[in-house]
Every structure is written in structure tokens, then in C-alpha cells.
Write an enzyme that holds these catalytic residues in place. Sequence first.
Site, PDB file in Angstrom:
ATOM      1  CB  SER A 254      44.115  44.818  75.841  1.00 22.17           C
ATOM      2  OG  SER A 254      45.018  43.518  75.742  1.00 22.17           O
TER       3      SER A 254
ATOM      4  CE1 TYR B 182      65.076  55.370  73.589  1.00 20.70           C
ATOM      5  CE2 TYR B 182      67.449  57.141  73.313  1.00 20.70           C
ATOM      6  CZ  TYR B 182      66.231  56.091  74.226  1.00 20.70           C
ATOM      7  OH  TYR B 182      65.743  56.798  75.428  1.00 20.70           O
TER       8      TYR B 182
ATOM      9  CG  ASP C 198      65.052  48.107  79.637  1.00 20.98           C
ATOM     10  OD1 ASP C 198      64.186  47.623  79.072  1.00 20.98           O
ATOM     11  OD2 ASP C 198      64.509  49.765  80.186  1.00 20.98           O
TER      12      ASP C 198
ATOM     13  CG  HIS D  31      67.162  51.475  73.712  1.00 21.86           C
ATOM     14  ND1 HIS D  31      66.599  51.289  72.505  1.00 21.86           N
ATOM     15  CD2 HIS D  31      66.634  51.943  73.832  1.00 21.86           C
ATOM     16  CE1 HIS D  31      65.392  50.485  72.861  1.00 21.86           C
ATOM     17  NE2 HIS D  31      65.162  51.234  74.404  1.00 21.86           N
TER      18      HIS D  31
ATOM     19  NE  ARG E 259      62.644  61.300  78.947  1.00 18.97           N
ATOM     20  CZ  ARG E 259      62.060  61.987  78.411  1.00 18.97           C
ATOM     21  NH1 ARG E 259      61.636  63.703  78.448  1.00 18.97           N
ATOM     22  NH2 ARG E 259      62.056  61.735  77.021  1.00 18.97           N
TER      23      ARG E 259
ATOM     24  CD  GLN F  26      65.019  60.884  74.843  1.00 21.72           C
ATOM     25  OE1 GLN F  26      63.989  60.555  73.617  1.00 21.72           O
ATOM     26  NE2 GLN F  26      64.786  59.755  75.897  1.00 21.72           N
TER      27      GLN F  26
HETATM   28  C1  BG6 Z   1      62.260  51.200  76.674  1.00 21.71           C
HETATM   29  C2  BG6 Z   1      62.412  50.662  77.617  1.00 21.71           C
HETATM   30  O1  BG6 Z   1      63.125  50.060  75.824  1.00 21.71           O
HETATM   31  O2  BG6 Z   1      62.694  52.720  76.672  1.00 21.71           O
HETATM   32  C3  BG6 Z   1      62.613  51.699  78.653  1.00 21.71           C
HETATM   33  O3  BG6 Z   1      62.191  49.014  77.415  1.00 21.71           O
HETATM   34  C4  BG6 Z   1      62.719  52.523  78.447  1.00 21.71           C
HETATM   35  O4  BG6 Z   1      62.930  51.009  80.437  1.00 21.71           O
HETATM   36  C5  BG6 Z   1      62.365  53.156  77.325  1.00 21.71           C
HETATM   37  O5  BG6 Z   1      62.223  53.760  80.052  1.00 21.71           O
HETATM   38  C6  BG6 Z   1      62.701  55.116  77.080  1.00 21.71           C
HETATM   39  O6  BG6 Z   1      61.940  54.829  75.581  1.00 21.71           O
HETATM   40  P1  BG6 Z   1      61.747  56.955  75.241  1.00 21.71           P
HETATM   41  O7  BG6 Z   1      61.552  57.040  74.747  1.00 21.71           O
HETATM   42  O8  BG6 Z   1      61.026  57.136  76.415  1.00 21.71           O
HETATM   43  O9  BG6 Z   1      63.564  57.238  75.388  1.00 21.71           O
END
Ligand code: BG6
Length: 488
Positions: A13, A185, A241, A246, A347, A380
Site C-alpha cells: 500500500s 539507478y 541515501d 547511486h 534537477r 536526467q
Molecule cells: C532515491 C532516494 O533512491 O532516489 C531519493 O532515496 C531520491 O531521495 C530518488 O529522491 C531519486 O530518484 P530519481 O529516479 O527520481 O532520480
Amino acid sequence: MKQHLSIIIIGASGDLATKKIFPALFALYCRKLLPEPFSCCGFARTAMDVDTFREMLKRHLTCRYVPDEEECPALMDKFLARCFYVTGQYDLHEDYKRLADILDKNEKDGLSVTRIFYYSIPPFLFIPVSHSLKQAGLTTDIADKRLNRAVIEKPFGRNRASSDRLTRELATVFSEAQTYRIDHYLGKEVIQNLMALRFANLVLEPLWNRVNIAHVQITWMEDIGVEGRAGYFDAYGIIRDVMQNHLLQMLALTAMSEPLSLNPEYVRDEKVKVLRSVAPVTLNDIVVGQYTGAEYKGEKRRGYLEEDGVPPDSITPTYAAAALKIRNRRWDGIPFLIRAGKGLNDRKTEIRVVFRDVPANIFGAVSTPPDANELVIRVQPDAGISLSLMNKKPGLPMSLHKTDLNLSYADVFPEEIPDAYESLILDVINGDKSLFIRADELAAAWDVFTPVLSELESCTIRPQEYPFGSEGPRSAVALAALYNTHWR
Ligand code: BG6
């Protein structure tokens, strides 16, 4: 041989399940990539009946791969008819017995079955859930009848020791061969392309070393805050994180040597080798920051300490920049400058390979010296690859101008780009582990950051403040300057 596929989503959920996992399964279904027969079963604490569950899932399904829009509602209904739901407590094995009953009912008599248990739950539940699944008799493989796999989402532990403990505990329930550790990633198209770009082209490899490359920058920026995930984020911080996973994965794919073949073990062997060559980060190599309230794009944005659920004296970094050093023949002396932050002014995720300056500049008398070439791999938002080259600016005088050869995915590849989860879930179904993190790889990645995380926390080092919507803390500029460069 025909087989039944059962996908069990624990934590069904939650956001990850409803926004990523089920939509990815539906996308695979629309493309006829899910084996037949298959069924999905969600398990979570929220009490709801199966119709409510299906309605909830439906809100996030899209028909990106269905050319005829009119077919879409019927396809959704067919898919949802294969989705079931069990309400239960995560640590009560009796509740998993009810799950087992539904699975047995759905799985067609006489067919062998592959069951995939997808852990879409917070990390503190990994162990209790695994033990309850085991107690309910759900984790035992039965030769020629039933095979089990488990998919686990990061974060895998908080440091090397807790990650090792988690690995050991999980191994008592699912073997390493059954375990798929996801770093989403690795499912992104541009990141998968790194291997092709580097090893399917002749021109790059001879240049890919300390002789020609001055440094590499890996940037990960978000212009949003913690967005309702403060509880999780404050316990982990940006290094755990995104950096330890990543960013280190991007670094490994950029810096590793060519694997013997695409065999998943050979690919991961090379990643482990290069990760083991990365010197553990020290306090001198890292800068940490935390965003403060500011106006961004016409809106007042809260500072990290004002976010709901963040303790007012939190020292959790929302930004980190670090200089990583790889001690091997290819990269000795070449810094890999990596940075990751939330609440910034852009971003983007990209890898930027900055080449050395051209020696003995013969253009000195007529033009400014040539800029160094840069190869930029844009993950991205605007996926693509560009290479900057110096050219003569058209006109009578000889003067140099920097221009880009640009490959934009949107222009060159008209087909729909799969979401990372589509690609990774399909790999789990097919048993392909190339894009999943092996236990030794995870340990090597933790070794890079564990000492500095422990110093930052034991010395209560306060992150440098930066306003929401800025470029990050000023000390990150100074860090890059130590390596005679600036962040691009
Ligand atoms: C996640 C992190 O693994 O990846 C987040 O925990 C982050 O903090 C996210 O925002 C970003 O993923 P993407 O695919 O939107 O770049």
C-alpha cells in the site's frame, strides 16, 4: 516448460509499490513481457478489500505502450484481475499463512512456480519479514516445483558493520543467489548505456585514463526538499541515501575496466575491483551542507530543520561533495569529484569527464587557448551524451570556438524509454543479476564511506548552511578549487 510466476509485494500500500512497482508490472504486461500465467499479491498492514486495493492501483497505471487508447481500460481490468491483497502484520507468521493460501490457490496445479518476494518496506522490517516468511514455510525452494527470489531495496544498512549483519541475517532465509539488491539507478537507460558507450566504441578506451583525463565530476541535484520523507531521510542523510549507492555505482561503471564478457559475475567482478581501489573518504575530502528556508521560484521554501518530523538540532546532511581517489594504474592522481544535494537550484544527474588541456598551445597568438574537451553523460532530465570540441569560428580571422556534438535521446530514439523499474523487474523475472548489487560489492561501497560517516557523527560536525534553491554550500567551491577546478 510453462511456469507460473507469482509476484508478492510486501508493503503493497506504500508509495514505492503503488507509484513504481505495480505501474512497471503493468507496463511489462502491456508489452507482453510477463510470462503466462502470472499473478501478483500485495501484503501490507492497511486493512482493505481486494476491490479497494485494485482501485488504488488503477489510479497510477498508464497505457504508455498501448497504441490504441480504447484498449486501455480493458487491459487494466485484465491486469488488475490478477492482483490480490492480504492484510497482515509484518512480523506475524500466521498472517503470512493466509498469504500462502492465496498463492497456492492462484498458482495453477501441476505447473512449477517462481515466486518473487519484493520488499517494498522500510529497512528495519527486512529481518522480521524474512523470519516470518520463513516460519510460514514460504521461503523453501522445492526442486522442480517452486523457486523463490527476494528483491530488496536500499538502504542496505547504515555502515559496513550493520550492512554485513543484514547480509548475514538475510542469508539465513534467502541465499545470495536468490537475493536481488536493487539500486534503481542501474536500471536507468543512460546508466545501462555506460557499458556500451565505453566498450562498444574504439575511440574512448585509449583516452580513458590518467594520461588524458584531468578529473571526473559526478553530479546529482534535486530542487525539492525531503517531501514528506523526513522520518526516513533524517535517519540516513544524503551520503547514505544517494552517494554510497547511486553515485558510487555511476563511478564504478565510469572507472571500471572492461569485463571478460557480459556475464553478470564478470561485470560485477570489475565493479568490485574498482570500488576496492577507492580510498576511504576522509574529513579533508568531504564537505557537508544542509538547506535553510528561502524563496525559490517565487515560493517560500522551508529549511530542512523546519520540515515536519526533523528534530530542530538535526545535523543530517542534505548535501555532500567529496573528492574520491582511485588507487590503480588507470586513475592514480585523478580526482573523482562527486556531489549530491537536495534543495538546490536545479534537477540534474550527470557524469562529466574533463580531459586535460592541449599541450603546447599553437593558437596562443591568435585566440584564447583551447578549452579542455568534456564528455558529458546526461542521465536526467534531458537524457543524452555530448562531447565538447574546439573548432574554428567561421569568419576571416582564426579564432577558436567551443561547440558540442550532442546526442539527445529524445531526438535519436523515438521509442518510449522504459522506466528503471520495468527494466529491473524484468531482469529479476529472467534471473539476470548483472544490474543488481552483489554482497561483496555492497561491502566495498560501504568501506568508502563508513569511516567518514562515523567521524561526522561522532564529532557532531554541523553541516554548512545553504539557502534552498542555491548551488549548495560555499565550501564545496573551495573543495573543487583544491583540485584546480570548479563545479560545472
Ligand atoms: C532515491 C532516494 O533512491 O532516489 C531519493 O532515496 C531520491 O531521495 C530518488 O529522491 C531519486 O530518484 P530519481 O529516479 O527520481 O532520480
